[in-house]
Design a protein around this motif. Structure first.
Motif: not given
Length: 695
Positions: A135-143, A145-156
């Protein structure tokens, strides 16, 4: 908004932090701790966000400073949300920390990093099902390569703005343990502590007899000693309002005594709680994780067959470290020469300008013979330092440095040290200050102390730079290479001897087991290499333009006054004459002794001091060394090199040793030990050389 970035070591936290904060970082130490604190400010949609990179840790118990700092930050600072980094290729162990975080704060977003490495290892993770399971949001990232980092922050940010906390399922414990937790919860529910901490977590920590929580409970306000209540978030350090009550009756003491009689000791509770968490993880894993039937051989496996091989591993490590030192000291030489020549040209231009404006001669001398001769000689080492730190960051970020520590453990064990001491000693070749700070990775306090005390015997970049200049002047060609290797060999032998000797001094009888994680290999990002390199180089430059500048001006003043007298009659000359009785038995003149004294402030100032005392104005370091050839013989030069390599570490190293050891006694012992060892060995070498007819 305040966001905390958490995760196990080597999960890519630094990469995410550097990408999000860029140059808006502040690096220091946590108050009262030796653990590094990193924070940065982010602007998103006209909102200012403070991102705090908490120390990498495997759990939130109270066994290490990293664990204590991380836990205290969550409990006391109460961030709006936690960004929890998880290594997708090693998810089972990583989720253990996530479950502990969820016990403290329900607003958590998981960043599932290294998805590409997990896939190449035959691991398939369905992030949506993981999110449902916890019951926790999960964001896939490949740090990397810079992928998913902004989405990770936006979800936070989105989760941090929730008006109410999300509901998180408790980890199910065995019924017997669950009953004991409930009983402790009921007992603590009426206390003031229950209003400050999550009650279930508080009950578990009380059953585990957590030492840090116990220390807080023992501090009782004078005004409330009768009812034994306490607000743990108060300023407990005020001696007027509070006093330490060691005999205070802690909540649940009788209940704990009852459980202990039933066989439930402190360790029993800790093991039971940890085992229940791992059982829960094992139960939910099949819901979102699948392994391919055929296990793939990864690049990490293929490389480790060679790099960790007992046959090929050591030659490979020797080649890697040789390349690092070659690029740092040989390839960087033209750059250092260019810096030195540039400083000399700048000095000449500025002096001519001052002459045109008819500035007094004394100020011209200050600029030419003081500031530029001193600081200029030091700045010539900036390329060496920058290149070394760049290679060190490259080895660390790629995963190789952990392998080097694993291989170095065999040698460390011969000295009775922990394998992680290898990090400290290798870091010492760049600078003894981070080398001493690197002892934080050692869990045993005695291992830490021994490694701290022997680290100054490793010659740092500034010392190696001065040594290479002197070696080039007195021992040209192949002879110089042999001399340099012999000096490094002496250093390593003394490190081994000192480690064995200090084990007896600090009474270290038991050897710590060497357990460390070997991260997967990955290609480092330029940001992760250049940013730490810039931070460390900038720190050195700040010292050059502040601390070393002041030291150079002081040396110039001491060597210039009284005016109109020979150098030997100046204040610096008089200081040298007072120290002559120490230097004469080793073949040192008064200039060498003054340089050695000022070298204590910073090893770089030895060269600047020699440049001023020998009258070499803002010139290449080679010229300064050549000026020494008329003052001593090759035997005297070799003796100087040995003493200089081993004597008191610089002031910054001494201060760092005190901060890390928190002991004036051990810090003073380290200074005395280095002095006796360096001058004693120098005297022995000089007189043995004379006896053999060497001059």
């Amino acid at each position: 908004m305040k966001i905390a970035l958490m995760g196990n070591p080597n999960v890519g936290k630094s990469t995410v932090f550097n990408v999000l904060t860029g140059s808006n970082q502040q690096v220091g130490n946590w108050a009262g701790k030796t653990v590094e604190r990193k924070s940065g400010v982010i602007q998103r949609a006209d909102e200012e966000i403070e991102l705090v990179d908490l120390p990498g840790t495997y759990s939130l118990t109270a066994y290490s400073q990293e664990e204590i700092v991380t836990r205290e930050y969550i409990l006391r600072e109460k961030p709006d949300v936690v960004m929890a980094m998880v290594d997708a290729s090693n998810i089972e162990r990583n989720l253990y920390l996530v479950l502990q975080i969820l016990e403290l704060i329900p607003r958590v977003v998981i960043g599932l990093n290294m998805m590409d490495l997990a896939k190449s290892s035959g691991i398939s993770i369905q992030s949506q099902k993981l999110a449902l399971a916890l019951n926790v949001p999960v964001v896939e990232i490949i740090a990397a390569k810079g992928k998913g980092i902004e989405e990770f922050l936006a979800e936070a940010i989105r989760v941090g703005k929730f008006k109410s906390n999300p509901l998180i399922d408790d980890v199910p414990y065995p019924q017997d343990l669950e009953n004991k937790i409930k009983a402790m919860e009921e007992l603590l529910a009426e206390t003031v502590w229950a209003t400050q901490y999550p009650l279930r977590w508080l009950a578990i920590k009380r059953l585990e007899q957590d030492p840090e929580i116990g220390q807080i409970w023992k501090r009782v306000p004078k005004s409330t000693q009768k009812n034994r209540s306490l607000d743990p978030c108060c300023d407990i350090g005020d001696p007027v309002k509070y006093e330490l009550e060691e005999s205070v009756f802690l909540p649940g003491e009788t209940l704990l005594q009852t459980y202990e009689a039933e066989g439930w000791s402190k360790d029993h509770f800790e093991m039971a709680v940890a085992d229940a968490k791992y059982r829960y993880i094992s139960k939910i894993l099949p819901e979102f994780l699948k392994h391919e039937d055929s296990i793939k051989t990864t690049w990490t496996d293929r490389l480790d067959q060679w790099i960790l091989s007992p046959i090929w591993g050591y030659p490979i490590m020797f080649i890697v470290l040789s390349l690092v030192f070659w690029f740092s000291f040989v390839a960087s030489a033209p750059l250092g020469g260019a810096v030195s020549e540039g400083m000399a040209l700048a000095a000449d231009y500025l002096v001519r300008l001052m002459q045109w404006f008819q500035i007094p001669d004394v100020l011209q001398s200050l600029v030419r013979d003081g500031i530029f001769a001193g600081v200029g000689a030091v700045l010539a080492f900036v390329p060496q330092i920058a290149i070394f730190f760049a290679f060190f960051s490259l080895m660390q970020d790629s995963g190789y440095l952990a392998r080097a520590a694993f291989l170095g453990d065999r040698f460390m064990q011969l000295m009775g040290l922990h394998g992680k001491s290898f990090f400290s000693l290798v870091s010492g070749y760049g600078c003894n200050v981070p080398g001493i700070m690197a002892t934080r990775t050692l869990e045993d306090p005695k291992d830490r102390l021994i490694t701290m005390l022997i680290n100054p015997l490793i010659p740092c970049v500034p010392r190696l730079g001065v040594m290479s200049a002197v070696v080039a002047a007195f021992f040209p060609g192949t002879q110089g290479a042999v001399v340099m290797v012999s000096l490094l060999f002496i250093s390593l032998v003394l490190v081994m001897f000192s480690a064995l000797f200090l084990r007896r001094v600090v009474n270290q009888k038991e050897r710590s087991a060497f357990v460390m994680e070997l991260p997967l290999y990955h290609i480092p990002t330029m940001r992760n290499i250049l940013l730490p390199t810039w931070q460390k180089t900038y720190s050195f430059l700040k010292r050059a333009w502040t601390f070393i500048l002041v030291a150079s001006i002081i040396v110039w003043a001491l060597s210039s006054y009284p005016q109109g007298v020979p150098m030997s009659a100046t204040w610096a000359g008089k200081m040298g004459s007072w120290l002559a009785f120490i230097g004469q038995p080793l073949g040192f003149d008064w200039r060498i002794m003054v340089a050695i004294v000022f070298g204590f402030t910073a090893k770089e100032t030895t060269l600047s001091t020699l440049g001023i005392l020998y009258g070499v104005a803002a010139d290449a370091s080679q010229s300064i060394a050549q000026a020494m050839t008329g003052a001593m013989t090759p035997l005297g030069a070799y003796t100087f090199l040995v003493v200089y390599m081993l004597y008191i570490p610089c002031l910054a190293s001494v201060v760092t040793t005190y901060k890390e050891s928190r002991s004036i006694g051990w810090t003073s012992f380290g200074i005395a030990y280095n002095l006796l060892l360096s001058f004693g060995l120098g005297w022995l070498i000089f007189h043995c050389g004379l006896a053999l007819g060497i001059k």
